[in-house]
Design an enzyme around this catalytic site. Structure first.
Site, short mmCIF file in Angstrom:
data_model
loop_
_atom_site.label_atom_id
_atom_site.label_comp_id
_atom_site.label_asym_id
_atom_site.label_seq_id
_atom_site.Cartn_x
_atom_site.Cartn_y
_atom_site.Cartn_z
N ARG A 1 -65.48 6.18 30.75
CA ARG A 1 -64.17 5.37 31.01
C ARG A 1 -64.49 3.84 31.20
O ARG A 1 -63.46 3.13 31.25
CB ARG A 1 -63.94 6.00 32.24
CG ARG A 1 -62.88 7.01 32.25
CD ARG A 1 -62.64 7.63 33.72
NE ARG A 1 -61.44 7.98 34.10
CZ ARG A 1 -61.05 9.33 34.16
NH1 ARG A 1 -61.76 10.24 33.75
NH2 ARG A 1 -59.80 9.48 34.51
N ARG B 1 -48.42 19.34 37.77
CA ARG B 1 -49.50 20.23 37.38
C ARG B 1 -49.87 20.70 38.48
O ARG B 1 -49.83 20.61 39.74
CB ARG B 1 -50.76 19.15 36.88
CG ARG B 1 -51.96 19.72 36.99
CD ARG B 1 -53.09 19.02 36.39
NE ARG B 1 -53.18 17.62 36.98
CZ ARG B 1 -53.95 16.70 36.37
NH1 ARG B 1 -54.56 16.82 35.23
NH2 ARG B 1 -53.87 15.51 37.20
N ARG C 1 -53.57 18.67 42.82
CA ARG C 1 -54.44 17.68 43.31
C ARG C 1 -53.97 16.73 44.22
O ARG C 1 -52.91 16.24 44.17
CB ARG C 1 -55.04 17.11 42.02
CG ARG C 1 -56.04 17.90 41.45
CD ARG C 1 -56.38 17.32 39.83
NE ARG C 1 -56.44 16.13 39.64
CZ ARG C 1 -56.89 15.52 38.89
NH1 ARG C 1 -57.22 16.12 37.75
NH2 ARG C 1 -57.11 13.95 38.71
P1 AP5 Z 1 -59.95 13.01 36.24
O1 AP5 Z 1 -59.95 14.42 36.92
O2 AP5 Z 1 -60.76 13.05 35.14
O3 AP5 Z 1 -58.39 12.79 35.97
P2 AP5 Z 1 -57.63 11.96 34.59
O4 AP5 Z 1 -58.37 11.44 33.64
O5 AP5 Z 1 -56.51 11.10 35.53
O6 AP5 Z 1 -56.96 13.18 33.92
P3 AP5 Z 1 -56.41 14.26 34.36
O7 AP5 Z 1 -57.11 15.58 34.75
O8 AP5 Z 1 -55.30 14.03 35.40
O9 AP5 Z 1 -55.41 14.86 33.17
P4 AP5 Z 1 -55.74 15.68 31.57
O10 AP5 Z 1 -55.76 14.71 30.76
O11 AP5 Z 1 -57.14 16.57 31.98
O12 AP5 Z 1 -54.54 16.54 31.53
P5 AP5 Z 1 -54.36 18.04 31.85
O13 AP5 Z 1 -55.06 18.90 30.87
O14 AP5 Z 1 -54.78 18.20 33.25
O15 AP5 Z 1 -60.33 11.83 37.19
C1 AP5 Z 1 -59.57 11.77 38.45
C2 AP5 Z 1 -60.36 10.46 39.38
O16 AP5 Z 1 -61.94 10.85 39.34
C3 AP5 Z 1 -60.08 9.18 38.43
O17 AP5 Z 1 -58.81 8.58 38.88
C4 AP5 Z 1 -61.29 8.37 39.26
O18 AP5 Z 1 -61.08 8.10 40.34
C5 AP5 Z 1 -62.43 9.46 38.99
N1 AP5 Z 1 -63.22 9.71 37.93
C6 AP5 Z 1 -63.29 10.76 37.09
N2 AP5 Z 1 -64.38 10.30 35.86
C7 AP5 Z 1 -64.33 9.14 36.06
C8 AP5 Z 1 -65.28 8.30 35.29
N3 AP5 Z 1 -65.82 8.78 34.20
N4 AP5 Z 1 -65.50 7.05 35.93
C9 AP5 Z 1 -65.05 6.46 37.10
N5 AP5 Z 1 -64.19 7.26 37.85
C10 AP5 Z 1 -63.94 8.67 37.20
O19 AP5 Z 1 -52.63 18.24 31.74
C11 AP5 Z 1 -51.87 17.16 32.58
C12 AP5 Z 1 -50.48 18.09 32.61
O20 AP5 Z 1 -49.97 18.18 31.62
C13 AP5 Z 1 -50.93 19.94 33.02
O21 AP5 Z 1 -50.01 20.24 33.86
C14 AP5 Z 1 -50.69 20.40 31.66
O22 AP5 Z 1 -50.44 21.77 31.85
C15 AP5 Z 1 -49.56 19.43 30.74
N6 AP5 Z 1 -49.99 19.41 29.61
C16 AP5 Z 1 -50.83 19.48 28.74
N7 AP5 Z 1 -50.70 19.25 27.62
C17 AP5 Z 1 -49.31 19.28 27.51
C18 AP5 Z 1 -48.38 18.78 26.40
N8 AP5 Z 1 -48.96 18.88 24.98
N9 AP5 Z 1 -47.32 18.93 26.58
C19 AP5 Z 1 -46.76 19.13 27.73
N10 AP5 Z 1 -47.28 19.32 28.97
C20 AP5 Z 1 -48.84 19.26 28.69
#
Ligand code: AP5
Length: 210
Positions: free
Chosen positions: A89, A123, A157
């Site tokens: 990231r 979500r 979450r």
């Molecule tokens: P992390 O858990 O990695 O969260 P994020 O990157 O914010 O990503 P998400 O898990 O929120 O989303 P996603 O892209 O996986 O989407 P999802 O498939 O769930 O990180 C959380 C925290 O940890 C960060 O803020 C930071 O503090 C820390 N952190 C983690 N890694 C780090 C790093 N490398 N460096 C530093 N800090 C770090 O989908 C989302 C929703 O949309 C779901 O409900 C799903 O059903 C829906 N959905 C999915 N696809 C579609 C579609 N095509 N159309 C409609 N809805 C959809």
């Protein structure tokens, strides 16, 4: 050994797609977000250090994340590479990763900011198997029952609220999006339109990985 990276803003669908392509790629999903949430729940020193950053939507310091990844890739299931979800990231994380393992593809799931809040605020995930659902866009087939494992322990979450999402989006634009150019220059960056049906996105990702 060659790994792939799923890249994109919070809520882009990285976790959703990781679970759908795991069988085709044969690579285990390595989500730094999931690893950090497990550390917070277990009350480990890493979890205690990460908790405040996560709750406020800021990135956890690079050295914490890089140490987690260095340990994780030693596991036997990672011997043929892994599918990183939410890592790297920052450019510092990408530079460290280049020393740890070869990356063949960075798959960027692109979704406009305007779609992100509704995705994240709706979500929910299965507490037993981590399958990801959405109140409107991707509900479980039977209300209250996980499609993947049949469990009934759904969770939301702590950082999935409108205020924290805005901080997470700022962190993405300021610290993570510069990585697009970093990987583009290396010829391994593949852009996928993530503002479409989940199945269509999966097909495009698998095509890009061929
Ligand atoms: P992390 O858990 O990695 O969260 P994020 O990157 O914010 O990503 P998400 O898990 O929120 O989303 P996603 O892209 O996986 O989407 P999802 O498939 O769930 O990180 C959380 C925290 O940890 C960060 O803020 C930071 O503090 C820390 N952190 C983690 N890694 C780090 C790093 N490398 N460096 C530093 N800090 C770090 O989908 C989302 C929703 O949309 C779901 O409900 C799903 O059903 C829906 N959905 C999915 N696809 C579609 C579609 N095509 N159309 C409609 N809805 C959809």
């Amino acid at each position: 050994m060659s790994s792939i990276v799923l890249f994109g803003p919070p809520g882009a669908g990285k976790g959703t797609q990781a679970q759908r392509i795991m069988d085709s790629t044969g690579l285990p999903q390595v989500s730094t977000g999931d690893m950090l949430r497990a550390a917070v729940a277990a009350g480990t020193p890493t979890g205690m250090e990460a908790k405040n950053y996560m709750e406020s939507g800021q990135l956890v310091p690079d050295e914490v994340i890089i140490n987690l990844i260095r340990d994780r890739v030693q596991d036997t299931d990672a011997s043929n590479g892994v599918m990183f979800d939410g890592f790297p990231r920052t450019v510092a994380q990408a530079e460290a990763l280049a020393e740890i393992t070869e990356v063949s593809h960075v798959i960027a799931i692109e979704v406009p900011d305007g779609r992100i809040v509704e995705r994240i605020c709706g979500r929910y995930t299965c507490g037993d198997c981590s399958a990801v659902f959405h109140d409107t866009f991707n509900p479980s087939n039977v209300e209250g029952v996980c499609d993947s494992c049949g469990g009934n322990d759904f969770k939301r979450r702590a950082d999935d609220n409108a205020n924290t999402v805005l901080s997470r989006l700022s962190a993405y634009h300021e610290q993570t999006s510069p990585l697009a150019e970093w990987y583009d220059q290396r010829g391994i960056f593949f852009r996928i339109d993530g503002d479409r049906a989940i199945d269509e996105i999966t097909e495009d990702i698998l095509r890009a990985l061929k």
